[in-house]
Design an enzyme around this catalytic site. Sequence first.
Site, PDB file in Angstrom:
ATOM      1  N   CYS A  80      19.554  26.795  19.097  1.00 53.77           N
ATOM      2  CA  CYS A  80      20.382  27.980  18.653  1.00 53.77           C
ATOM      3  C   CYS A  80      21.899  27.352  18.395  1.00 53.77           C
ATOM      4  O   CYS A  80      22.399  26.394  19.553  1.00 53.77           O
ATOM      5  CB  CYS A  80      20.666  28.847  19.543  1.00 53.77           C
ATOM      6  N   CYS A  83      27.082  29.784  19.060  1.00 55.07           N
ATOM      7  CA  CYS A  83      28.218  29.993  19.778  1.00 55.07           C
ATOM      8  C   CYS A  83      29.170  28.520  19.198  1.00 55.07           C
ATOM      9  O   CYS A  83      30.255  28.588  19.199  1.00 55.07           O
ATOM     10  CB  CYS A  83      28.101  29.497  21.306  1.00 55.07           C
ATOM     11  N   CYS A  88      19.494  31.999  27.835  1.00 52.30           N
ATOM     12  CA  CYS A  88      19.744  30.976  26.587  1.00 52.30           C
ATOM     13  C   CYS A  88      18.728  30.931  25.405  1.00 52.30           C
ATOM     14  O   CYS A  88      17.302  30.358  25.820  1.00 52.30           O
ATOM     15  CB  CYS A  88      20.592  29.754  27.000  1.00 52.30           C
ATOM     16  N   CYS A 118      40.507  32.918  23.209  1.00 55.89           N
ATOM     17  CA  CYS A 118      39.485  33.061  22.378  1.00 55.89           C
ATOM     18  C   CYS A 118      38.218  33.434  23.201  1.00 55.89           C
ATOM     19  O   CYS A 118      37.804  32.762  24.040  1.00 55.89           O
ATOM     20  CB  CYS A 118      39.409  31.775  21.650  1.00 55.89           C
ATOM     21  N   CYS A 133      32.679  32.865  21.181  1.00 57.54           N
ATOM     22  CA  CYS A 133      31.358  32.406  21.553  1.00 57.54           C
ATOM     23  C   CYS A 133      30.929  33.157  22.615  1.00 57.54           C
ATOM     24  O   CYS A 133      29.675  33.524  22.174  1.00 57.54           O
ATOM     25  CB  CYS A 133      31.663  30.878  22.032  1.00 57.54           C
ATOM     26  N   ASP A 152      21.908  10.810  27.391  1.00 61.72           N
ATOM     27  CA  ASP A 152      21.348  12.220  27.619  1.00 61.72           C
ATOM     28  C   ASP A 152      19.915  12.081  28.255  1.00 61.72           C
ATOM     29  O   ASP A 152      19.185  13.151  28.198  1.00 61.72           O
ATOM     30  CB  ASP A 152      21.201  13.118  26.389  1.00 61.72           C
ATOM     31  N   CYS A 189      32.887  28.963  16.544  1.00 67.14           N
ATOM     32  CA  CYS A 189      33.860  28.417  17.328  1.00 67.14           C
ATOM     33  C   CYS A 189      35.189  27.944  16.411  1.00 67.14           C
ATOM     34  O   CYS A 189      34.801  27.082  15.271  1.00 67.14           O
ATOM     35  CB  CYS A 189      33.840  27.232  18.189  1.00 67.14           C
ATOM     36  N   CYS A 219      27.024  35.698  21.550  1.00 66.04           N
ATOM     37  CA  CYS A 219      25.842  35.221  22.008  1.00 66.04           C
ATOM     38  C   CYS A 219      25.056  36.405  21.990  1.00 66.04           C
ATOM     39  O   CYS A 219      25.288  37.446  22.728  1.00 66.04           O
ATOM     40  CB  CYS A 219      26.025  34.619  23.322  1.00 66.04           C
ATOM     41  N   CYS A 252      40.889  26.351  24.368  1.00 66.41           N
ATOM     42  CA  CYS A 252      40.395  27.634  24.042  1.00 66.41           C
ATOM     43  C   CYS A 252      41.263  28.761  24.153  1.00 66.41           C
ATOM     44  O   CYS A 252      41.203  29.822  23.336  1.00 66.41           O
ATOM     45  CB  CYS A 252      39.021  27.865  25.023  1.00 66.41           C
TER      46      CYS A 252
END
Length: 268
Positions: free
Chosen positions: A187, A190, A159, A136, A139, A78, A194, A143, A133
């Site tokens: 946060c 989302c 965001c 659906c 998420c 990352d 799920c 938000c 997904c």
Amino acid sequence: MAHKRADPGEVFPQAQSVIVVALNYYTHHQHSDQAGTGKISRYAWGDDYHEVVSAKLRSLLAWIQQESPQAEGKVCVDIQPMMDKAWAVRAGLGWIGKHTNLITPEHGSWVFIGELLLNLVLEYDSETIDDHCGTCTLCIDACPTDALNEPYVVDSRSCISHATIESRAPEIREDVATHLEGWLYGCDICQDVCPWNRFEQSTDETRFEPRPGNVAADLSEILKLTPAGYAERFRHSSMKRAKLAGLQRNARTLLAPPESELRQERNV
């Protein structure tokens, strides 16, 4: 930068293979809405994942070098310009959900991703996991700032995670500040909604257990932190990403009424 992210050879010129790993970080603790506290994203509750995942990948590299002395490699977690989620999909670990996070069948989206670039040619996996997904939109619907304004796309300007971690602005934009819903750092909304996270399991990595005060941080204590106190409290923590100024800005925002409410009071 785009070409660097797309080509591992830009990160490690000898790269011939990419080993991608996903590490579960979920712990069975719950966020709190207690007054005077701020919620922290689960990924930052424990020790810095960069250090934990990197150490595991370095151990893997050492084992590979015992088996193949000619092996050389580079660990990526990352920080390097790697397309982590895209490589995880290519490796068959999961799919990218509508909230833009990687979803794995085993652990949902509560995973950290890392790569080991090797100068060895390995037999690679070619089977990937389809997007599950479906129809659906939980998420997207959940938000509070409409940052997920369309499937698979996140508007970083709206965001909460970007505003409370990455942004260096002296104040949080009002349209975001009025919808923080108690989040001090990051946060998880989302991910919390799920359906794939119903398969969540507690990690066996003890370093991801919450540090004291990291599930529900005392906002008044955050505002009282000195640079030395901040450095001590968040040593080896992902939360140092926001810097002391950012954390205290976030705490002030959560404790202060929104500007729109102040304008209404002035007009009464």
